[in-house]
Write a protein that holds these residues in place. Structure first.
Motif, PDB file in Angstrom:
ATOM      1  N   PHE A  70       0.813  -1.212   0.000  1.00  0.00           N
ATOM      2  CA  PHE A  70       0.000   0.000   0.000  1.00  0.00           C
ATOM      3  C   PHE A  70       0.845   1.260   0.000  1.00  0.00           C
ATOM      4  N   GLN A  71       1.987   1.239   0.659  1.00  0.00           N
ATOM      5  CA  GLN A  71       2.829   2.427   0.670  1.00  0.00           C
ATOM      6  C   GLN A  71       3.363   2.732  -0.723  1.00  0.00           C
ATOM      7  N   GLU A  72       3.685   1.696  -1.479  1.00  0.00           N
ATOM      8  CA  GLU A  72       4.162   1.892  -2.849  1.00  0.00           C
ATOM      9  C   GLU A  72       3.055   2.475  -3.726  1.00  0.00           C
ATOM     10  N   VAL A  73       1.843   1.936  -3.567  1.00  0.00           N
ATOM     11  CA  VAL A  73       0.718   2.442  -4.358  1.00  0.00           C
ATOM     12  C   VAL A  73       0.398   3.884  -3.978  1.00  0.00           C
ATOM     13  N   LEU A  74       0.365   4.166  -2.683  1.00  0.00           N
ATOM     14  CA  LEU A  74       0.062   5.520  -2.234  1.00  0.00           C
ATOM     15  C   LEU A  74       1.154   6.502  -2.652  1.00  0.00           C
ATOM     16  N   ASP A  75       2.398   6.043  -2.689  1.00  0.00           N
ATOM     17  CA  ASP A  75       3.469   6.901  -3.198  1.00  0.00           C
ATOM     18  C   ASP A  75       3.191   7.309  -4.639  1.00  0.00           C
ATOM     19  N   GLY A  76       2.581   6.394  -5.414  1.00  0.00           N
ATOM     20  CA  GLY A  76       2.223   6.725  -6.786  1.00  0.00           C
ATOM     21  C   GLY A  76       1.225   7.865  -6.861  1.00  0.00           C
ATOM     22  N   LEU A  77       0.313   7.909  -5.898  1.00  0.00           N
ATOM     23  CA  LEU A  77      -0.663   9.000  -5.843  1.00  0.00           C
ATOM     24  C   LEU A  77      -0.077  10.243  -5.191  1.00  0.00           C
ATOM     25  N   GLY A  78       0.840  10.042  -4.268  1.00  0.00           N
ATOM     26  CA  GLY A  78       1.546  11.149  -3.631  1.00  0.00           C
ATOM     27  C   GLY A  78       0.635  12.127  -2.920  1.00  0.00           C
ATOM     28  N   PRO A  79       0.876  13.438  -3.108  1.00  0.00           N
ATOM     29  CA  PRO A  79       0.086  14.454  -2.402  1.00  0.00           C
ATOM     30  C   PRO A  79      -1.411  14.376  -2.692  1.00  0.00           C
ATOM     31  N   VAL A  80      -1.782  13.797  -3.833  1.00  0.00           N
ATOM     32  CA  VAL A  80      -3.205  13.660  -4.148  1.00  0.00           C
ATOM     33  C   VAL A  80      -3.901  12.828  -3.072  1.00  0.00           C
ATOM     34  N   ALA A  81      -3.301  11.687  -2.722  1.00  0.00           N
ATOM     35  CA  ALA A  81      -3.896  10.822  -1.701  1.00  0.00           C
ATOM     36  C   ALA A  81      -3.932  11.518  -0.349  1.00  0.00           C
ATOM     37  N   ALA A  82      -2.865  12.237  -0.024  1.00  0.00           N
ATOM     38  CA  ALA A  82      -2.789  12.922   1.261  1.00  0.00           C
ATOM     39  C   ALA A  82      -3.848  14.011   1.386  1.00  0.00           C
ATOM     40  N   GLY A  83      -4.249  14.593   0.263  1.00  0.00           N
ATOM     41  CA  GLY A  83      -5.179  15.711   0.288  1.00  0.00           C
ATOM     42  C   GLY A  83      -6.640  15.340   0.222  1.00  0.00           C
ATOM     43  N   LEU A  84      -6.950  14.054   0.049  1.00  0.00           N
ATOM     44  CA  LEU A  84      -8.349  13.649  -0.026  1.00  0.00           C
ATOM     45  C   LEU A  84      -9.027  13.745   1.338  1.00  0.00           C
ATOM     46  N   GLU A  85     -10.319  14.026   1.320  1.00  0.00           N
ATOM     47  CA  GLU A  85     -11.057  14.107   2.585  1.00  0.00           C
ATOM     48  C   GLU A  85     -11.293  12.725   3.176  1.00  0.00           C
ATOM     49  N   TRP A  86     -11.534  11.740   2.307  1.00  0.00           N
ATOM     50  CA  TRP A  86     -11.897  10.399   2.771  1.00  0.00           C
ATOM     51  C   TRP A  86     -11.050   9.329   2.083  1.00  0.00           C
ATOM     52  N   TRP A  87     -10.735   8.264   2.835  1.00  0.00           N
ATOM     53  CA  TRP A  87     -10.279   6.994   2.299  1.00  0.00           C
ATOM     54  C   TRP A  87     -11.308   5.954   2.735  1.00  0.00           C
ATOM     55  N   THR A  88     -11.775   5.144   1.787  1.00  0.00           N
ATOM     56  CA  THR A  88     -12.846   4.197   2.085  1.00  0.00           C
ATOM     57  C   THR A  88     -12.353   2.760   2.011  1.00  0.00           C
ATOM     58  N   ALA A  89     -12.616   1.988   3.057  1.00  0.00           N
ATOM     59  CA  ALA A  89     -12.328   0.555   3.056  1.00  0.00           C
ATOM     60  C   ALA A  89     -13.439  -0.160   2.286  1.00  0.00           C
ATOM     61  N   ASP A  90     -13.041  -0.976   1.312  1.00  0.00           N
ATOM     62  CA  ASP A  90     -14.006  -1.611   0.411  1.00  0.00           C
ATOM     63  C   ASP A  90     -13.915  -3.132   0.524  1.00  0.00           C
ATOM     64  N   TYR A  91     -14.828  -3.729   1.276  1.00  0.00           N
ATOM     65  CA  TYR A  91     -14.842  -5.174   1.480  1.00  0.00           C
ATOM     66  C   TYR A  91     -15.841  -5.877   0.566  1.00  0.00           C
ATOM     67  N   CYS A  92     -16.090  -5.330  -0.603  1.00  0.00           N
ATOM     68  CA  CYS A  92     -17.104  -5.865  -1.499  1.00  0.00           C
ATOM     69  C   CYS A  92     -16.903  -7.356  -1.768  1.00  0.00           C
ATOM     70  N   PHE A  93     -17.969  -8.129  -1.613  1.00  0.00           N
ATOM     71  CA  PHE A  93     -18.020  -9.569  -1.890  1.00  0.00           C
ATOM     72  C   PHE A  93     -17.241 -10.425  -0.896  1.00  0.00           C
ATOM     73  N   TRP A  94     -16.670  -9.828   0.141  1.00  0.00           N
ATOM     74  CA  TRP A  94     -15.907 -10.620   1.100  1.00  0.00           C
ATOM     75  C   TRP A  94     -16.867 -11.282   2.089  1.00  0.00           C
ATOM     76  N   PRO A  95     -16.818 -12.614   2.250  1.00  0.00           N
ATOM     77  CA  PRO A  95     -17.813 -13.310   3.074  1.00  0.00           C
ATOM     78  C   PRO A  95     -17.678 -13.098   4.576  1.00  0.00           C
ATOM     79  N   GLU A  96     -16.503 -12.661   5.020  1.00  0.00           N
ATOM     80  CA  GLU A  96     -16.266 -12.487   6.458  1.00  0.00           C
ATOM     81  C   GLU A  96     -16.129 -11.011   6.827  1.00  0.00           C
ATOM     82  N   THR A  97     -16.827 -10.151   6.118  1.00  0.00           N
ATOM     83  CA  THR A  97     -16.688  -8.716   6.360  1.00  0.00           C
ATOM     84  C   THR A  97     -17.001  -8.347   7.799  1.00  0.00           C
TER      85      THR A  97
END
Length: 314
Positions: free
Chosen positions: A258-285
């Motif tokens: 995740f740190q590598e992926v977020l580095d790709g987004l850089g300041p854009v990710a840091a400036g977002l108001e929300w980060w959303t956890a997405d457990y779509c289709f996971w049976p043990e959510t």
């Protein structure tokens, strides 16, 4: 949790579709039960799945939509976004007026509920439209989403497109082409880490030939960062759920750095108001999402600390 921790940016939310899609479809949780779960698990907010039995824009008057926001606020929850059920109106295949009529109703709902982000997709399967040819479909998609972005801007909400393997236009170059052609300040991308990994590294459901990125999701993030307006985070092993769209694995069970992926987004990710956890289709959510808020905050805090260090040494 103290009040200061719940007002940090980016705040963390969880999508309600995890409790109504896939394994939960035959016995979906009520939205109230989901909201109680989110609050008890320590999330700052919820992202609303606009598929019944969860809140659908046609089921709420303006006063009722405002009341929904107030009830969530009373639980200590904000609303990170709204994902309406637009399955009956594929934007590249229906007349623009038909789609915009839906957008107008959605705009009324999100205005009253003070929701600032509306999530859409192409609806059409990866094989493409059957009722119109590809060039006409792409042109219709662009003009329809541009008009939709303007109407939602008037309601105080941004329009974000979630690209994924299970829908038409899922090649990186095509995604970039569409967002550049829409060319509206109120339109951008929803970057889902699982979809980016499944598409970028494995090229799932791309046709006629996969367009792979050597750097996977991290390279995908760098490629689209200027257009990212919203973020879904969850792990992935590159496989598909029911041969359709990306499997969403709890944090730590997949292949993502995740740190590598977020580095790709850089300041854009840091400036977002929300980060959303997405457990779509996971049976043990209901088990794994209990840890999701703290896991997502740990990912966020590590990233923000590293970003601060980068700025200090620049």
């Amino acid at each position: 949790m103290d009040n200061d921790a719940r007002t940090e940016r980016p705040k963390v939310s969880i999508g309600s579709w995890a409790f109504s899609f896939g394994p939960y479809e035959s016995h979906p949780w009520s939205f109230d039960r989901f909201a109680d779960f989110a609050a008890d698990a320590g999330y700052d907010g919820v992202e609303i799945n606009g598929f019944r039995p969860h809140p659908h824009e046609d089921d709420y008057t303006a006063a009722e939509a405002e009341g929904l926001r107030i009830r969530l606020a009373d639980k200590g929850l904000g609303i990170s976004g709204f994902a309406p059920d637009l399955r009956s109106t594929p934007p590249a295949e229906v007349e623009e007026a038909v789609y915009l009529a839906r957008i107008d109703r959605i705009a009324d709902f999100v205005r009253a509920a003070e929701i600032r982000t509306v999530r859409v997709d192409t609806i059409t399967p990866p094989t493409g439209p059957v009722s119109v040819d590809d060039s006409e479909a792409r042109a219709r998609l662009v003009t329809t989403w541009r008009a939709s972005a303007q109407r939602l801007a008037d309601a105080g909400a941004q329009l974000v497109w979630e690209f994924e393997p299970g829908f038409w236009i899922n090649r990186p170059s095509d995604i970039l082409r569409i967002v550049e052609e829409v060319d509206h300040a109120n339109f951008g991308l929803l970057f889902d880490t699982s979809h980016a990994h499944t598409l970028g590294r494995y090229g799932r459901r791309q046709s006629p030939a996969p367009e792979l990125l050597a750097g996977g999701a991290a390279e995908f993030a760098s490629l689209v960062a200027p257009w990212v307006r919203h973020l879904h985070l969850i792990d992935s092993d590159g496989s598909l759920h029911d041969d359709d769209t990306s499997v969403h694995l709890p944090f730590g069970l997949g292949e993502l750095d995740f740190q590598e992926v977020l580095d790709g987004l850089g300041p854009v990710a840091a400036g977002l108001e929300w980060w959303t956890a997405d457990y779509c289709f996971w049976p043990e959510t209901e088990v794994d999402a209990l840890r999701g808020a703290s896991e997502l905050r740990a990912i966020r805090d590590t990233f923000l600390s590293r970003q601060q260090s980068i700025r200090e040494h620049a």
